[in-house]
Design a protein around this motif. Structure first.
Motif, mmCIF file in Angstrom:
data_model
loop_
_atom_site.group_PDB
_atom_site.id
_atom_site.type_symbol
_atom_site.label_atom_id
_atom_site.label_comp_id
_atom_site.label_asym_id
_atom_site.label_seq_id
_atom_site.Cartn_x
_atom_site.Cartn_y
_atom_site.Cartn_z
ATOM 1 N N ASN A 17 43.122 45.403 39.360
ATOM 2 C CA ASN A 17 42.283 44.205 39.296
ATOM 3 C C ASN A 17 40.873 44.529 38.819
ATOM 4 N N SER A 18 40.296 45.595 39.352
ATOM 5 C CA SER A 18 38.917 45.916 38.966
ATOM 6 C C SER A 18 38.836 46.278 37.490
ATOM 7 N N VAL A 19 39.859 46.957 36.965
ATOM 8 C CA VAL A 19 39.871 47.304 35.541
ATOM 9 C C VAL A 19 39.989 46.038 34.709
ATOM 10 N N LEU A 20 40.875 45.119 35.105
ATOM 11 C CA LEU A 20 41.033 43.859 34.359
ATOM 12 C C LEU A 20 39.750 43.029 34.391
ATOM 13 N N GLU A 21 39.064 43.013 35.535
ATOM 14 C CA GLU A 21 37.814 42.260 35.618
ATOM 15 C C GLU A 21 36.800 42.795 34.606
ATOM 16 N N ASP A 22 36.736 44.126 34.481
ATOM 17 C CA ASP A 22 35.792 44.718 33.521
ATOM 18 C C ASP A 22 36.225 44.443 32.087
ATOM 19 N N ASP A 23 37.511 44.650 31.802
ATOM 20 C CA ASP A 23 37.991 44.503 30.432
ATOM 21 C C ASP A 23 37.889 43.059 29.949
ATOM 22 N N LEU A 24 38.191 42.121 30.839
ATOM 23 C CA LEU A 24 38.218 40.713 30.437
ATOM 24 C C LEU A 24 36.908 39.998 30.741
ATOM 25 N N ALA A 25 35.990 40.687 31.446
ATOM 26 C CA ALA A 25 34.682 40.104 31.777
ATOM 27 C C ALA A 25 34.828 38.785 32.528
ATOM 28 N N VAL A 26 35.627 38.824 33.597
ATOM 29 C CA VAL A 26 35.856 37.621 34.398
ATOM 30 C C VAL A 26 35.575 37.940 35.861
ATOM 31 N N SER A 27 35.409 36.880 36.674
ATOM 32 C CA SER A 27 35.185 37.055 38.104
ATOM 33 C C SER A 27 36.503 37.363 38.809
ATOM 34 N N ALA A 28 36.407 37.931 40.002
ATOM 35 C CA ALA A 28 37.607 38.259 40.780
ATOM 36 C C ALA A 28 38.406 36.999 41.091
ATOM 37 N N GLU A 29 37.721 35.920 41.415
ATOM 38 C CA GLU A 29 38.415 34.678 41.768
ATOM 39 C C GLU A 29 39.160 34.106 40.575
ATOM 40 N N ALA A 30 38.529 34.108 39.394
ATOM 41 C CA ALA A 30 39.193 33.583 38.195
ATOM 42 C C ALA A 30 40.399 34.434 37.823
ATOM 43 N N LEU A 31 40.271 35.740 37.982
ATOM 44 C CA LEU A 31 41.380 36.639 37.653
ATOM 45 C C LEU A 31 42.562 36.400 38.587
ATOM 46 N N VAL A 32 42.289 36.211 39.886
ATOM 47 C CA VAL A 32 43.373 35.980 40.851
ATOM 48 C C VAL A 32 44.124 34.696 40.509
ATOM 49 N N HIS A 33 43.405 33.622 40.156
ATOM 50 C CA HIS A 33 44.077 32.373 39.801
ATOM 51 C C HIS A 33 44.913 32.544 38.523
ATOM 52 N N ALA A 34 44.395 33.276 37.572
ATOM 53 C CA ALA A 34 45.152 33.500 36.334
ATOM 54 C C ALA A 34 46.391 34.355 36.599
ATOM 55 N N LEU A 35 46.263 35.400 37.413
ATOM 56 C CA LEU A 35 47.409 36.247 37.749
ATOM 57 C C LEU A 35 48.460 35.468 38.518
ATOM 58 N N GLY A 36 48.013 34.546 39.349
ATOM 59 C CA GLY A 36 48.966 33.729 40.090
ATOM 60 C C GLY A 36 49.848 32.917 39.160
ATOM 61 N N ARG A 37 49.261 32.374 38.107
ATOM 62 C CA ARG A 37 50.045 31.572 37.170
ATOM 63 C C ARG A 37 50.945 32.461 36.305
#
Length: 568
Positions: free
Chosen positions: A38-58
């Motif tokens: 998750n932390s790597v994806l947040e850096d690579d995609l420049a997104v917040s942890a909350e936005a990443l979790v919602h996207a991963l959920g879908r």
């Protein structure tokens, strides 16, 4: 275009960017850099942890638990306990017959494998941000009892080499030694519950742990095994810098921990017994006590209006000797500090000498007794008189020398407040008589004596109207006619009062006011009965009468007043 549509487009764009190639690359980097995916994806995609979790959920078809949903569901700590959840960053829930394990990183294969092995039942994986999981765990920490997760199982090893630096459920759960976890969790739960003392009692097959809360002992745990009992006592000795090899004589020590965001002291007394050793740990949470004393006034202690008004007036006198008596734990020091707090306006020099200093008050010179260095009550009080005081508080008068100096201080223009150990106000007179003080000087200096007790009051959350039999009233020497028109109450116990039926305590007092008639009787060494009759005529209401009035007002029970005061 409104904000909702913009947010939806942003989410869709993020989902399209979460391609299998991007995820594979993130997993490789996470493995090499010892980071979460998750932390790597947040850096690579420049997104917040909350936005990443919602996207991963879908993308992964996992249910997403936001902060509001997490708050509405009670965590299933019977499936994944608090300590494990805090350490691994996960939570278990039951919702509509489904067991959910909520994690922040869906790519943590080791965590999911642990959940399968640990739970042993079918479950679904849900997602939430790490911050939301941590926040929920933090909210539930206040309701957790660490000792429930520290009971020994399996191999037991003693680890007594390190000092306590941090005391929390998280640190307890991360411990490896059963003995250390047990001792630390016992201390932590005691602090969270607000107990005054911890009793660790050895018996034939192990040990029992009890807490003193509101003046009464309650058992909170028991451990089987004599070897473990000895290891627990040894751990306490090491923490208190005592001799672990000495088991034949009493030992006293102290230690300090950091817990609940502050440093807290503990005083330890080790006593040999027929089954090994017992320990009593006194909690000395000075900041907590200071918070209680801050703004403390006599009217919040529970005394009746007449006793309160008279004692308050006497505490404001410019000189004299004012004594408070009662057994250990009856609130004597709190009463004296409430009196000092009310009169501490910065215009008087106030000095206290105590053993130990339990409360810390601004603007007051507080001196701790140190008998090892020769600073006794008597020596300290003699020096205090050369420090130009207006008001003096002596922690306890326990010897003739201290009594003589206190009386002389009161006779020379100082107000002296102190405590004496006695059962009632009349026994105080006997105590001073046996100290060979001059009776005339004593009664000239003495303005009043307050004897007090702390009575537990009914829990307001579960109290209900009850009836008491005439036989019970007569056995307690209470006229049954006195309950006519009164509403008596008792509590059956609930979660708010820990099942005891009582929540909080009120002080009841017996105040002896010295007038000329009483002074003449004391100097003439008149019988106690004669002094009592004169005191009653002078307006003194005895302890038993004050306690009975609380019972008749429905604030406490008959059993409680019989426990605290003498049936006479």
């Amino acid at each position: 275009m409104n904000a909702v549509n913009e947010s939806a487009l942003h989410d869709e764009a993020l989902i399209h960017r979460l391609t299998p190639a991007v995820v594979r690359a993130a997993r490789q980097r996470a493995s090499s850099e010892q980071r979460s995916v998750n932390s790597v994806l947040e850096d690579d995609l420049a997104v917040s942890a909350e936005a990443l979790v919602h996207a991963l959920g879908r993308v992964l078809h996992h249910r997403v638990f936001d902060n509001a949903v997490l708050a509405s569901l009670p965590p299933a700590f019977d499936l994944i306990d608090y300590a494990e959840g805090a350490r691994r960053g996960c939570l278990a829930f039951r919702d509509a017959g489904v067991i959910w394990v909520v994690v922040s990183d869906p790519f943590d294969d080791a965590l999911q494998a642990w959940c399968v092995e640990h739970l042993g039942v079918p479950h679904e994986i849900g997602l939430a941000s790490a911050d939301d999981i941590a926040a929920l765990l933090s909210r539930h920490e206040d309701s957790m009892r660490a000792i429930d997760t520290a009971l020994p199982t399996g191999e037991q090893t003693a680890d007594s080499g390190s000092d306590l630096e941090d005391l929390s459920i998280r640190s307890i759960g991360e411990g490896t030694s059963v003995v250390v976890k047990l001792v630390h969790s016992t201390l932590y739960d005691a602090l969270k519950s607000g107990v005054s003392d911890i009793h660790i009692e050895s018996h034939l097959s192990g040990l029992v742990i009890k807490y003193r809360l509101d003046g009464t002992l309650t058992q909170v745990g028991s451990i089987e095994g004599r070897e473990l009992a000895e290891q627990v006592l040894s751990r306490l000795k090491v923490m208190s810098e005592l001799d672990i090899a000495e088991r034949r004589i009493p030992q006293d020590g102290r230690f300090r921990v950091r817990a609940l965001g502050r440093e807290i002291d503990f005083r330890v007394s080790i006593m040999p017994s027929i089954h090994g050793e017992d320990a009593v740990v006194r909690v000395l949470d000075k900041r907590s006590l200071a918070d209680q004393v801050s703004g403390l006034r006599l009217d919040v202690l529970g005394f009746d209006d007449t006793t309160l008004a008279t004692f308050r007036r006497m505490a404001r006198d410019p000189y004299g000797l004012l004594l408070v008596t009662g057994p250990t734990g009856s609130g004597k020091t709190t009463t004296l500090y409430a009196a000092i707090s009310e009169t501490n306006h910065g215009h008087d020099k106030i000095i206290t000498i105590e053993d130990p200093v339990e409360y810390q008050l601004p603007g007051v010179l507080q001196i701790p007794v140190n008998e090892k260095k020769g600073l006794t009550f008597a020596r300290g009080l003699r020096s205090i008189l050369r420090h130009d005081p207006d008001r003096i508080m002596v922690g306890e008068i326990r010897d003739p020398e201290t009594a003589q100096i206190a009386i002389q201080a009161a006779l020379t223009g100082h107000l002296v407040l102190s405590t004496v150990h006695a059962n009632n106000v009349f026994d105080v007179i006997g105590r001073f008589t046996h100290m060979d003080v001059d009776p005339y000087s004593f009664v000239s200096a003495l303005t009043g004596v307050l004897a007090q007790r702390l009575v537990r009051v009914n829990c307001v959350h579960c109290s209900e109207v009850v009836s008491v039999t005439e036989a019970a009233l007569r056995e307690s020497l209470i006229d049954p006619a006195r309950i006519e028109g009164r509403v008596l109450r008792a509590s059956h116990g609930c979660g708010k009062c820990r099942g005891t039926g009582y929540k909080g305590r009120k002080a009841v007092g017996e105040l002896l006011i010295l007038d000329d008639a009483l002074r003449e009787l004391i100097v003439a060494r008149a019988p106690v009965r004669q002094i009592k009759d004169a005191a009653r005529r002078n307006g003194t209401r005895f302890l038993r009468d004050a306690a009975v009035e609380l019972f008749l007002d429905g604030l406490t029970t008959l059993d409680e007043i019989n426990r605290v005061t003498l049936v006479a």
